[in-house]
Write a protein that holds these residues in place. Sequence first.
Motif, PDB file in Angstrom:
ATOM      1  N   ILE A   1       0.913  -0.728  -0.062  1.00  0.00           N
ATOM      2  CA  ILE A   1      -0.085   0.034  -0.041  1.00  0.00           C
ATOM      3  C   ILE A   1       0.872   1.244  -0.175  1.00  0.00           C
ATOM      4  O   ILE A   1       2.068   1.072   0.079  1.00  0.00           O
ATOM      5  N   LYS A   2       0.294   2.227  -0.099  1.00  0.00           N
ATOM      6  CA  LYS A   2       1.044   3.888  -0.699  1.00  0.00           C
ATOM      7  C   LYS A   2       1.022   4.341   1.367  1.00  0.00           C
ATOM      8  O   LYS A   2      -0.026   3.901   1.733  1.00  0.00           O
ATOM      9  N   LEU A   3       2.437   4.461   1.645  1.00  0.00           N
ATOM     10  CA  LEU A   3       2.306   5.278   2.934  1.00  0.00           C
ATOM     11  C   LEU A   3       2.465   6.295   3.072  1.00  0.00           C
ATOM     12  O   LEU A   3       3.051   7.161   2.136  1.00  0.00           O
ATOM     13  N   ASP A   4       2.362   7.039   3.860  1.00  0.00           N
ATOM     14  CA  ASP A   4       2.841   8.734   4.374  1.00  0.00           C
ATOM     15  C   ASP A   4       3.963   8.914   4.473  1.00  0.00           C
ATOM     16  O   ASP A   4       4.992   7.794   4.808  1.00  0.00           O
ATOM     17  N   LYS A   5       4.900  10.322   4.533  1.00  0.00           N
ATOM     18  CA  LYS A   5       6.226  10.416   4.548  1.00  0.00           C
ATOM     19  C   LYS A   5       6.627  10.050   5.583  1.00  0.00           C
ATOM     20  O   LYS A   5       7.275   9.497   6.566  1.00  0.00           O
ATOM     21  N   LYS A   6       6.081  10.182   6.763  1.00  0.00           N
ATOM     22  CA  LYS A   6       6.385  10.373   8.273  1.00  0.00           C
ATOM     23  C   LYS A   6       6.265   8.427   8.520  1.00  0.00           C
ATOM     24  O   LYS A   6       7.114   8.132   9.618  1.00  0.00           O
TER      25      LYS A   6
ATOM     26  N   ALA B   1       7.400   9.297  -3.176  1.00  0.00           N
ATOM     27  CA  ALA B   1       6.811   8.281  -2.742  1.00  0.00           C
ATOM     28  C   ALA B   1       7.215   7.126  -1.400  1.00  0.00           C
ATOM     29  O   ALA B   1       8.529   6.354  -2.089  1.00  0.00           O
ATOM     30  N   GLY B   2       6.415   6.449  -1.146  1.00  0.00           N
ATOM     31  CA  GLY B   2       6.514   5.672  -0.489  1.00  0.00           C
ATOM     32  C   GLY B   2       5.202   4.491   0.050  1.00  0.00           C
ATOM     33  O   GLY B   2       4.517   5.044  -0.235  1.00  0.00           O
ATOM     34  N   PHE B   3       5.996   3.747   0.100  1.00  0.00           N
ATOM     35  CA  PHE B   3       4.979   1.890  -0.575  1.00  0.00           C
ATOM     36  C   PHE B   3       5.506   1.383   1.652  1.00  0.00           C
ATOM     37  O   PHE B   3       6.632   0.785   1.592  1.00  0.00           O
ATOM     38  N   GLY B   4       4.141   0.350   1.572  1.00  0.00           N
ATOM     39  CA  GLY B   4       4.865  -0.543   2.618  1.00  0.00           C
ATOM     40  C   GLY B   4       4.163  -1.435   2.406  1.00  0.00           C
ATOM     41  O   GLY B   4       3.290  -1.794   1.482  1.00  0.00           O
ATOM     42  N   LEU B   5       4.782  -2.698   2.568  1.00  0.00           N
ATOM     43  CA  LEU B   5       4.557  -4.622   2.549  1.00  0.00           C
ATOM     44  C   LEU B   5       3.487  -4.711   4.129  1.00  0.00           C
ATOM     45  O   LEU B   5       4.291  -4.589   4.879  1.00  0.00           O
TER      46      LEU B   5
ATOM     47  N   LEU C   1       9.651   7.012   9.260  1.00  0.00           N
ATOM     48  CA  LEU C   1      10.225   6.460  10.934  1.00  0.00           C
ATOM     49  C   LEU C   1      10.230   5.227  10.738  1.00  0.00           C
ATOM     50  O   LEU C   1      11.419   4.963  11.443  1.00  0.00           O
ATOM     51  N   PHE C   2       9.791   4.037   9.436  1.00  0.00           N
ATOM     52  CA  PHE C   2      10.499   2.571   9.244  1.00  0.00           C
ATOM     53  C   PHE C   2      12.067   2.817   9.317  1.00  0.00           C
ATOM     54  O   PHE C   2      12.630   1.979   9.404  1.00  0.00           O
ATOM     55  N   VAL C   3      12.477   3.481   8.600  1.00  0.00           N
ATOM     56  CA  VAL C   3      13.234   3.473   7.670  1.00  0.00           C
ATOM     57  C   VAL C   3      14.228   3.885   8.690  1.00  0.00           C
ATOM     58  O   VAL C   3      15.555   3.675   9.550  1.00  0.00           O
ATOM     59  N   LYS C   4      14.263   4.602   9.352  1.00  0.00           N
ATOM     60  CA  LYS C   4      15.283   5.756  10.648  1.00  0.00           C
ATOM     61  C   LYS C   4      15.266   4.646  11.741  1.00  0.00           C
ATOM     62  O   LYS C   4      16.754   4.401  12.455  1.00  0.00           O
ATOM     63  N   ASN C   5      14.281   3.528  12.373  1.00  0.00           N
ATOM     64  CA  ASN C   5      14.276   2.442  13.326  1.00  0.00           C
ATOM     65  C   ASN C   5      15.159   1.343  12.366  1.00  0.00           C
ATOM     66  O   ASN C   5      15.410   0.645  12.639  1.00  0.00           O
ATOM     67  N   LYS C   6      15.285   0.975  11.049  1.00  0.00           N
ATOM     68  CA  LYS C   6      15.424  -0.655  11.086  1.00  0.00           C
ATOM     69  C   LYS C   6      16.266  -0.291   9.252  1.00  0.00           C
ATOM     70  O   LYS C   6      16.840  -0.913   9.593  1.00  0.00           O
TER      71      LYS C   6
END
Length: 191
Positions: free
Chosen positions: A4-9, A29-33, A13-18
Motif C-alpha cells: 500500500i501507499k504510505l505517508d512520508k512520516k 513516494a513511499g510504499f509499505g509491505l 520512521l520505519f527507515v530511521k529505526n530499521k
Amino acid sequence: MEVIKLDKKTCELFVKNKHYSRKASIFWAGFGLIENGKVVGVAVYGQPSPPIQKHAFADRDFRLYELSRVVVQTKTKNAASFLISNSLQMLEKPCAVVSYADMEQSHCGIIYQATNWLYTGSTKSHDKLYVVDGERIHPMTLRDRGITDPTRWAKENNIEMVKPYEKHRYFYLVGTKRQKKRMLSKLKYEV
C-alpha cells in the motif's frame, strides 16, 4: 501480503529505526509491505542525484525516480521482491527508476536481478569518505553538518580520508511495452 501507499512520516520512521543509513533521503513516494495487518517493510522512492537526472537519458520527457531505501523485516520468502515489484507498478507511468547496490554493505543487487532490472555497471558518486570516530562518513553528510569544504576540514583535523566502495547501478522502466522501448532507446548507459 499486500503493498500500500504510505505517508512520508510512516516511511521515515520505519527507515530511521530499521535501515542501516538511519535516514529516508529525499522522498517522493513511499510504499509499505503489509503482513497480518502490520507494516513489515517499506520502499522509498525519491530524487536521483543531479548527474543521473541530467545524464542518464537523452531528451528525457518522463519522471525519473531513485529507489533509495528498501527495508523488509519479515522472514516470508520473496517479501522484498514482492514489495519492489508491486510498488513499481504503483508509480506514475511512464517513469524510470534507478537504484544502487552498495558494495560497502556487501550488496550486489540480487533483489534487482530477481525483479528484472537493467544492470548498467558500477559507479562511485564521490572521491573519498571521511573516517570519523571509526565510521565512514559521506561528504554530503559532512556538508549537512555545516562543513563546506570536507577535504580541508579533514586535513586540518587529522581525519583519515579513504576511497569509497563502488555501487552497482540498476534501472527499471515502468510503462507500456511501447513506453519502455522508447525509454530504453534514450538510456545512455550500456545494458
